[in-house]
Design a protein around this motif. Structure first.
Motif, PDB file in Angstrom:
ATOM      1  N   GLY A 175       0.964  -1.120   0.011  1.00  0.00           N
ATOM      2  CA  GLY A 175       0.023   0.125  -0.120  1.00  0.00           C
ATOM      3  C   GLY A 175       0.677   1.442   0.139  1.00  0.00           C
ATOM      4  O   GLY A 175       0.062   2.319   0.291  1.00  0.00           O
TER       5      GLY A 175
ATOM      6  N   THR B  26      -0.186   3.606  -3.074  1.00  0.00           N
ATOM      7  CA  THR B  26      -1.638   3.875  -2.803  1.00  0.00           C
ATOM      8  C   THR B  26      -1.648   5.278  -1.512  1.00  0.00           C
ATOM      9  O   THR B  26      -1.995   6.020  -1.994  1.00  0.00           O
ATOM     10  CB  THR B  26      -2.401   2.823  -1.962  1.00  0.00           C
ATOM     11  N   ARG B  27      -0.606   4.855  -0.586  1.00  0.00           N
ATOM     12  CA  ARG B  27      -0.752   6.016   0.305  1.00  0.00           C
ATOM     13  C   ARG B  27       0.041   7.128  -0.171  1.00  0.00           C
ATOM     14  O   ARG B  27      -0.295   8.526  -0.060  1.00  0.00           O
ATOM     15  CB  ARG B  27      -0.157   5.611   1.654  1.00  0.00           C
TER      16      ARG B  27
ATOM     17  N   ILE C 138      -2.551   8.992  -2.534  1.00  0.00           N
ATOM     18  CA  ILE C 138      -3.542   9.704  -1.604  1.00  0.00           C
ATOM     19  C   ILE C 138      -2.834  11.010  -0.782  1.00  0.00           C
ATOM     20  O   ILE C 138      -3.653  12.265  -0.795  1.00  0.00           O
ATOM     21  CB  ILE C 138      -3.882   8.790  -0.456  1.00  0.00           C
TER      22      ILE C 138
ATOM     23  N   VAL D 131      -4.267  11.045   5.817  1.00  0.00           N
ATOM     24  CA  VAL D 131      -3.440  10.101   4.830  1.00  0.00           C
ATOM     25  C   VAL D 131      -4.058   8.886   5.286  1.00  0.00           C
ATOM     26  O   VAL D 131      -4.711   8.133   4.731  1.00  0.00           O
ATOM     27  CB  VAL D 131      -2.175  10.338   4.645  1.00  0.00           C
ATOM     28  N   GLU D 132      -3.546   8.287   6.504  1.00  0.00           N
ATOM     29  CA  GLU D 132      -3.946   7.186   7.044  1.00  0.00           C
ATOM     30  C   GLU D 132      -5.372   6.687   7.105  1.00  0.00           C
ATOM     31  O   GLU D 132      -5.800   5.557   6.718  1.00  0.00           O
ATOM     32  CB  GLU D 132      -3.332   6.871   8.559  1.00  0.00           C
TER      33      GLU D 132
ATOM     34  N   THR E 285      -7.766   8.123   5.283  1.00  0.00           N
ATOM     35  CA  THR E 285      -8.300   7.826   4.011  1.00  0.00           C
ATOM     36  C   THR E 285      -7.863   6.541   3.321  1.00  0.00           C
ATOM     37  O   THR E 285      -8.672   5.922   2.622  1.00  0.00           O
ATOM     38  CB  THR E 285      -7.747   9.184   3.086  1.00  0.00           C
ATOM     39  N   TYR E 286      -6.518   5.949   3.575  1.00  0.00           N
ATOM     40  CA  TYR E 286      -6.020   4.849   3.082  1.00  0.00           C
ATOM     41  C   TYR E 286      -6.873   3.581   3.701  1.00  0.00           C
ATOM     42  O   TYR E 286      -7.412   2.833   2.940  1.00  0.00           O
ATOM     43  CB  TYR E 286      -4.632   4.741   3.507  1.00  0.00           C
TER      44      TYR E 286
ATOM     45  N   THR F 245     -10.275   3.433   2.004  1.00  0.00           N
ATOM     46  CA  THR F 245      -9.990   3.233   0.783  1.00  0.00           C
ATOM     47  C   THR F 245      -9.982   1.351   0.855  1.00  0.00           C
ATOM     48  O   THR F 245     -10.607   0.643   0.122  1.00  0.00           O
ATOM     49  CB  THR F 245      -8.816   3.525  -0.035  1.00  0.00           C
TER      50      THR F 245
END
Length: 76
Positions: free
Chosen positions: A29, A32-33, A36, A58-59, A61-62, A65
């Motif tokens: 991930g 992805t992070r 984001i 950020v965390e 939102t991840y 997701t």
């Protein structure tokens, strides 16, 4: 014509780099992070990317997701 060929070469190299980053990142991930964080930095320019509030955003939102992705995989 050389300019068009050069632009197309740059585009293809960029796409190859993106595919390699996805392959290296795998299930961790990290990519992805990073994506984001890039999007959130544009949406919240007043927050410093090193601030704890930004990192938490950020965390969170991840994690949302991931949760949505898991739901789609179960339903699909």
């Amino acid at each position: 014509m050389n300019t068009f060929a050069g632009i197309n070469t740059d585009r293809l190299k960029y796409q190859a780099q993106e595919r390699m980053a996805q392959a290296i990142s795998g299930d961790s991930g990290v990519l992805t992070r990073e994506e984001i964080a890039r999007d959130l930095a544009k949406a919240h320019p007043d927050m410093g990317p090193e601030s704890s509030d930004f990192q938490r955003l950020v965390e969170n939102t991840y994690l949302k997701t991931l949760k949505n992705s898991t739901k789609q995989n179960k339903n699909g």
